[in-house]
Motif scaffolding. Structure first.
Motif, short mmCIF file in Angstrom:
data_model
loop_
_atom_site.label_atom_id
_atom_site.label_comp_id
_atom_site.label_asym_id
_atom_site.label_seq_id
_atom_site.Cartn_x
_atom_site.Cartn_y
_atom_site.Cartn_z
N GLN A 96 0.83 -1.21 0.00
CA GLN A 96 0.00 0.00 0.00
C GLN A 96 0.86 1.25 0.00
N GLU A 97 2.03 1.17 0.61
CA GLU A 97 2.83 2.37 0.85
C GLU A 97 4.08 2.47 -0.01
N SER A 98 4.40 1.47 -0.78
CA SER A 98 5.62 1.49 -1.59
C SER A 98 5.28 1.55 -3.07
N ASN A 99 6.32 1.64 -3.86
CA ASN A 99 6.15 1.55 -5.31
C ASN A 99 7.36 0.85 -5.90
N GLY A 100 7.23 0.42 -7.12
CA GLY A 100 8.30 -0.30 -7.80
C GLY A 100 7.73 -1.49 -8.54
N LYS A 101 8.62 -2.20 -9.22
CA LYS A 101 8.18 -3.36 -10.02
C LYS A 101 7.51 -4.42 -9.17
N ASP A 102 8.05 -4.66 -7.97
CA ASP A 102 7.46 -5.67 -7.09
C ASP A 102 6.02 -5.29 -6.71
N VAL A 103 5.80 -4.03 -6.42
CA VAL A 103 4.48 -3.56 -6.01
C VAL A 103 3.50 -3.63 -7.18
N GLU A 104 3.95 -3.18 -8.34
CA GLU A 104 3.07 -3.22 -9.52
C GLU A 104 2.72 -4.66 -9.89
N TYR A 105 3.70 -5.54 -9.84
CA TYR A 105 3.46 -6.96 -10.12
C TYR A 105 2.44 -7.53 -9.14
N PHE A 106 2.63 -7.22 -7.85
CA PHE A 106 1.73 -7.71 -6.81
C PHE A 106 0.28 -7.31 -7.12
N TRP A 107 0.04 -6.03 -7.37
CA TRP A 107 -1.34 -5.57 -7.59
C TRP A 107 -1.92 -6.12 -8.89
N LYS A 108 -1.09 -6.30 -9.89
CA LYS A 108 -1.57 -6.88 -11.15
C LYS A 108 -2.03 -8.33 -10.91
N GLN A 109 -1.23 -9.09 -10.16
CA GLN A 109 -1.58 -10.49 -9.86
C GLN A 109 -2.82 -10.58 -8.96
N ILE A 110 -2.93 -9.68 -8.01
CA ILE A 110 -4.12 -9.64 -7.14
C ILE A 110 -5.37 -9.50 -8.01
N LYS A 111 -5.30 -8.59 -8.96
CA LYS A 111 -6.44 -8.35 -9.85
C LYS A 111 -6.69 -9.56 -10.76
N GLU A 112 -5.63 -10.11 -11.35
CA GLU A 112 -5.78 -11.24 -12.26
C GLU A 112 -6.35 -12.48 -11.56
N GLN A 113 -6.04 -12.64 -10.27
CA GLN A 113 -6.54 -13.80 -9.54
C GLN A 113 -7.87 -13.50 -8.83
N ASN A 114 -8.45 -12.36 -9.16
CA ASN A 114 -9.76 -11.97 -8.63
C ASN A 114 -9.83 -11.98 -7.11
N LEU A 115 -8.75 -11.58 -6.48
CA LEU A 115 -8.76 -11.42 -5.02
C LEU A 115 -9.25 -10.00 -4.77
N ASP A 116 -10.24 -9.84 -3.96
CA ASP A 116 -10.90 -8.54 -3.85
C ASP A 116 -10.25 -7.58 -2.86
N TYR A 117 -8.93 -7.50 -2.93
CA TYR A 117 -8.20 -6.51 -2.14
C TYR A 117 -8.03 -5.26 -2.99
N VAL A 118 -8.04 -4.10 -2.33
CA VAL A 118 -7.99 -2.83 -3.04
C VAL A 118 -6.77 -2.04 -2.59
N ARG A 119 -6.12 -1.44 -3.55
CA ARG A 119 -4.97 -0.58 -3.25
C ARG A 119 -5.50 0.77 -2.81
N GLU A 120 -5.09 1.20 -1.62
CA GLU A 120 -5.56 2.47 -1.10
C GLU A 120 -4.47 3.13 -0.26
N ASP A 121 -4.58 4.43 -0.13
CA ASP A 121 -3.64 5.17 0.71
C ASP A 121 -4.33 5.46 2.03
N LYS A 122 -4.13 4.59 2.99
CA LYS A 122 -4.82 4.70 4.28
C LYS A 122 -4.40 5.95 5.05
N LEU A 123 -3.15 6.34 4.90
CA LEU A 123 -2.67 7.51 5.62
C LEU A 123 -3.46 8.75 5.22
N TRP A 124 -3.70 8.89 3.91
CA TRP A 124 -4.47 10.05 3.43
C TRP A 124 -5.92 9.99 3.91
N LYS A 125 -6.48 8.80 3.96
CA LYS A 125 -7.85 8.66 4.45
C LYS A 125 -7.95 9.16 5.89
#
Length: 154
Positions: free
Chosen positions: A76-105
């Motif tokens: 949620q708080e980092s960026n880079g290839k590892d983070v982008e890969y993670f979120w892409k796979q989360i979406k592709e595997q239909n896991l209903d986790y959402v990327r959000e910036d909790k600190l800003w909320k």
């Protein structure tokens, strides 16, 4: 809202942890030494084991939420290839986790709601300010919210 079943949520989290480990192995962040990376992956494996095989007193959705926050904080708080890969796979595997910036909320809301948010803010406030993700004024506001939360809990 339907009642979540612990086992289903634990299995879903274990899949996300597998994706996280894969992301770390395929695209290790430059900030990690080899030793850091091994330790990080080990911690994720331990969280997976704890989610799938908890002590009976921790076999609760509330306990699982703490693990979910632990697992997702880096992504949620980092960026880079590892983070982008993670979120892409989360979406592709239909896991209903959402990327959000909790600190800003939390900043926008102006209040820390619970212990999980309290620990989250106290863990991230210094790094977020150093990385210029928040301003000095926002860090000060978060510091005040931490104090208010501590007073409410006494």
């Amino acid at each position: 809202m339907t009642k979540k079943i612990y086992e289903d949520e634990a299995i879903k989290l274990s899949k996300a942890i597998d994706i996280a480990i894969e992301a770390f192995e395929k695209y290790p962040a430059e900030i990690f030494t080899e030793e850091n990376l091994k330790h990080f992956i080990n911690c994720y494996r331990e969280r997976k084991d704890f989610a799938l095989n908890p002590e009976p007193k921790f076999r609760k959705i509330a306990s699982l939420k703490y693990l979910i926050d632990d697992v997702f904080i880096y992504f949620q708080e980092s960026n880079g290839k590892d983070v982008e890969y993670f979120w892409k796979q989360i979406k592709e595997q239909n896991l209903d986790y959402v990327r959000e910036d909790k600190l800003w909320k939390i900043i926008k809301r102006g209040k820390i709601k619970n212990r999980i948010e309290f620990e989250y803010v106290t863990d991230l406030i210094v790094a977020a300010e150093q990385e210029k993700r928040i301003t000095q004024d926002e860090a000060k506001k978060l510091g005040e919210m931490i104090g208010e939360f501590e007073l409410r809990k006494k």
